[in-house]
Design a protein around this motif. Structure first.
Motif, short mmCIF file in Angstrom:
data_model
loop_
_atom_site.label_atom_id
_atom_site.label_comp_id
_atom_site.label_asym_id
_atom_site.label_seq_id
_atom_site.Cartn_x
_atom_site.Cartn_y
_atom_site.Cartn_z
N GLY A 159 36.65 34.58 38.30
CA GLY A 159 36.03 35.32 36.99
C GLY A 159 36.75 36.82 37.08
N CYS A 203 34.72 31.14 38.62
CA CYS A 203 34.23 31.57 37.31
C CYS A 203 33.66 29.96 36.76
N LEU A 204 32.53 30.04 36.38
CA LEU A 204 31.78 28.93 35.97
C LEU A 204 32.35 28.47 34.62
N SER A 205 33.06 29.09 33.78
CA SER A 205 33.65 28.33 32.77
C SER A 205 35.09 27.98 32.99
N HIS A 235 26.56 35.92 37.25
CA HIS A 235 28.05 35.65 36.85
C HIS A 235 28.10 35.82 35.25
N CYS A 271 31.08 38.26 34.07
CA CYS A 271 32.25 37.84 34.06
C CYS A 271 32.90 37.59 32.64
N CYS A 277 33.45 34.36 30.89
CA CYS A 277 32.11 33.98 30.61
C CYS A 277 31.43 34.77 29.32
#
Ligand SMILES: [Zn+2]
Length: 803
Positions: A477, A487-489, A527, A531, A534
């Motif tokens: 991120g 990064c979760l996306s 996060h 981020c 995100c």
């Protein structure tokens, strides 16, 4: 235990103890259904303290008024502090620098000294420079059950003194109270037992006073009670007595080893199976400055005992005579890893055995020998199970494939699945080890009736595999300041490669059950707020951070599940159910806030942690809370930490029986073990016992709904769990607050006359409306008693008096 309706548990805690209720030794080879309490107890504890009790109102400032001899003095560890958050170069002076960490969370401070991993016990030895009269030792130690119950007060403190660093004498000792009928040298401070929510962090000044002793060396040994421990200061208070007139109790003389390797076993007795190979682990304390040098471990057993080892180094053996009896000495030369010497398999011929002796030898020094008394016992086999799940969890195949007796031995204990561990990298596929493990699965495990359970750590492994690639930065991120956190996306190249990696693992192993630990979502909420990509997504979707965190997790999980499902169908298999490690609806470890979004597209069973060191009431609470929030068709398969022979102190082995029973009679259909190397023979026997008792009732367990047991209990003792399916019930009456013989009574709501059959004894009672009192006497190592309530006993059990 008091339990508020709101769920917050106040528990006056935890531990076990001086087994005052001494059971008789198990008769040789009797089929002992309930092991006696003494067999499962930790070392006998009977120290008589002279000093004042450990009191809640003790204050550091008052206890350390006077001359603190430890101030500024050097000290040594027999176990190096290893907790990352506190560790720094100051660990070697911060305990005697006179400075306390402000506040109650000392485990957050570099000024403190911390341990990760409960075993082995940790000793700190202060050199006062010369012999002084000593009146007290005070140590400020973290506890309170803070942070998911992990920082708990140590199970036991021992204080030693020595004039010469050769002979030490124990001058004080205190143990934590766990049970109401526990007596002896105990302390009792409030703290959480470990289920959520966490307790309140509280550093306590442990005061070992009125010592009237002397010494140049003062050592404090802590046997930790949970996976973490921390302290920030130790004071040694000068006495005004004449040191020359001090006498020492020769019974308390001992040797403390520094700059040495010790092989340790937490009890002075061990039962050894005669009809199947069981197992156990040693702990290793390595306080050498250079831990890279090899060590030779010597383990001397009666010739009737056979040992083998799960590790790769070879275990040699040689027959000899010891005290005129045939013995076999096993030797193993290896560089020990920190903490333990992994799993030994053990089996004995059915005859009186005698003791096992063991010691370490390194750099030409032979360390003192330890001794454990061995007695034989038989483990009756578990029947085949159809609905329940018992699997090793995070363990690669070697520990299982090397089991003497093969996969049939695992079936003997009630294991339903062989396990392929988490960290298998793609490079593993070409190796002989991979071919060997796959051969074991195909040609031994599956033919023996075991299914296969696969665990994996998605994205964690992605990072491990590809973080060195120049363009991997795209997976992190964008934050200010920049942090290397996934990064979760992120849905780019490495994300796709990672899904393909997991699918390839599925294709290779073809598991019947999958548990995934999507660890990167542990910081999801924080996060998505920090981020940049995100945050852009937050704006674009017009959702809250909580919603985005949940959605991203659900999307990721669904995508993995879909890819595995496609791969399965392409191979003509049905897609295996997937559980997400601790993506539990009741406890938000992984920041899943809306479980409905995850289920059933992203995961098909709930997989909560029950890492409460086998504190069965807490396990019950965790499983029950999840079961209440889940759709009725969603299975719950727990993650359990055996927590017994792991030095974590809290759990006599019988606790595994109780914990499994609490899980299964609160809505779970099975468990995966977090640390299978800690499944000792007693645990394996307990699992086999649970499987045997519940096999006739698998359908009830699998299709159960929870009974609201509030108000069932009569009297002031007892813990009651119950599930129902149709007009049948399984009820668990337990007492986790006492060790001795107690009676638990409950009123079971029944609408017509029914049988109540105690599964362990086959004893039958008739219950009816208005005559519905069920009572049971509990004694011995298992503190819970399961009952079948209903009128189909004969159909369920084939007419036998006991399952
Ligand atoms: Zn992000």
């Amino acid at each position: 235990m008091k339990r508020g309706r709101g769920g917050r548990r106040v528990l006056v805690t935890a531990v076990f103890l001086a087994m005052l209720a001494v059971g008789l030794p198990a008769p040789l080879l009797a089929r002992v259904d309930v092991p006696d309490a003494e067999t499962l107890a930790p070392l006998h504890y009977d120290f008589r303290r002279k000093g004042p009790a450990i009191k809640r109102e003790d204050r550091w400032e008052e206890l350390t008024r006077g001359v603190n001899l430890a101030l500024g003095k050097p000290y040594r560890f027999d176990r190096q502090p290893n907790y990352g958050v506190t560790r720094d170069e100051g660990d070697v002076w911060q305990l005697t620098d006179g400075k306390l960490v402000p506040g109650d969370k000392i485990w957050f401070s570099k000024e403190a000294v911390g341990y990760q991993g409960a075993d082995p016990p940790a000793t700190i030895c202060i050199d006062l420079g010369q012999v002084y009269p000593i009146d007290a030792v005070v140590a400020r130690v973290q506890g309170g059950g803070a942070w998911e119950g992990s920082f708990r007060y140590p199970l036991q403190f021992d204080v030693y003194v020595s004039d010469d660093d050769r002979t030490y004498t124990r001058v004080d000792s205190v143990r934590k109270r766990e049970y109401r009928d526990q007596r002896g040298a105990l302390f009792d401070l409030p703290e959480s037992t470990g289920a959520q929510p966490p307790g309140n962090p509280l550093p306590h000044p442990f005061h070992f006073g009125r010592l009237r002793t002397r010494g140049r060396y003062v050592a404090l040994r802590m046997t930790l009670a949970s996976a973490y421990g921390a302290l920030d200061e130790i004071a040694v208070m000068k006495g005004d007595h004449d040191p020359a007139k001090v006498t020492f109790d020769p019974q308390q003389a001992t040797t403390l080893l520094f700059d040495a390797v010790e092989l340790l076993y937490p009890r002075d007795r061990m039962r050894v199976p005669t009809n199947v190979a069981g197992g156990f682990s040693f702990a290793v304390r390595d306080s050498r400055r250079d831990t890279r040098q090899p060590v030779t471990f010597h383990i001397d057993v009666p010739a009737a005992v056979t040992l083998s080892w799960s590790g790769s180094a070879s275990l040699r053996s040689q027959e000899h005579a010891r005290d005129g009896r045939p013995y076999r000495e096993y030797t193993l030369t290896t560089v020990p890893s920190s903490g333990g010497l992994s799993y030994f398999y053990i089996q004995a011929r059915p005859e009186p055995l005698g003791a096992m002796y063991f010691h370490a030898k390194h750099e030409g020094v032979r360390q003192p020998e330890q001794r454990v008394e061995l007695t034989p016992f038989e483990i009756p086999p578990a029947p085949a199970l159809n609905r329940l799940v018992f699997a090793h969890g995070w363990t690669g195949t070697p520990l299982q494939s090397r089991w003497p007796g093969g996969a049939k031995a695992l079936r003997h204990f009630g294991f339903t699945h062989a396990s392929v561990g988490s960290w298998e990298m793609p490079s593993f596929y070409g190796t002989p080890e991979f071919a060997e493990s796959q051969k074991w699965l195909d040609q031994e495990a599956r033919p023996a009736g075991l299914k296969v359970c696969l665990t994996d750590s998605p994205f964690h492994i992605m990072e491990a595999l590809w973080a060195q690639e120049p363009d991997f930065a795209e997976a992190y991120g964008e934050t200010d300041p920049p942090r290397k956190r996934l990064c979760l996306s992120y849905r780019g190249k490495y994300y796709q490669k990672e899904i393909e990696r997991i699918v390839e693992r599925y294709r290779r192993r073809r598991p019947d059950l999958i548990s995934l630990d999507v660890e990167c979502f542990g910081h999801a909420l924080e996060h998505v707020q920090k981020c940049a990509p995100c945050r852009r997504l937050l704006d674009a979707r017009g959702v809250t951070p909580v919603e985005l965190a949940t959605d991203l997790y659900a999307e990721t999980a669904s995508e993995i599940a879909r890819a595995i499902g496609e791969a399965a169908r392409a191979l003509g298999q049905s897609p295996p159910p997937i559980g997400l490690y601790h993506a539990s609806p009741a406890y938000r470890y992984h920041n899943v806030f809306d479980f409905a979004k995850l289920y059933p597209a992203g995961c098909q069973f709930d997989n909560p942690e029950v890492y409460v060191r086998c504190w069965p009431a807490a396990a019950a609470e965790i499983i029950r809370a999840d079961k209440r929030l889940l759709p009725p068709e969603c299975p719950v398969i727990a993650w359990t930490s055996p927590g017994t022979l792991d030095w974590e102190g809290e759990a006599p082995s019988g606790r595994l029986f109780d914990t499994l029973m609490e899980e299964l009679l609160n809505g779970a259909t099975g468990t995966l073990y977090y640390l299978p190397v800690h499944l000792c023979s007693e645990d394996l026997a307990a699992q086999a016992q649970v499987a045997r008792l519940l096999a006739p009732f698998e359908e009830i367990v699998a299709a159960s709904t929870l009974c609201d047991t509030e108000g069932w209990r009569q009297g002031d003792t007892g813990h009651i769990s119950a599930i129902r399916s149709g007009d049948e019930m399984l009820v668990l009456l337990a007492d986790y607050e006492h060790l001795g013989k107690t009676t638990v009574e409950a009123r079971i709501p029944v609408e017509r006359p029914v049988d109540a059959v105690e599964l362990l004894t086959g004893k039958r009672t008739r219950l009816a409306p208005g005559a519905n009192l069920l009572h049971v006497t509990i004694e011995g190592g298992y503190r819970s008693r399961p009952f079948y309530i209903g009128n189909r006993w004969r159909q369920r059990t084939g007419g036998s008096s006991r399952p």
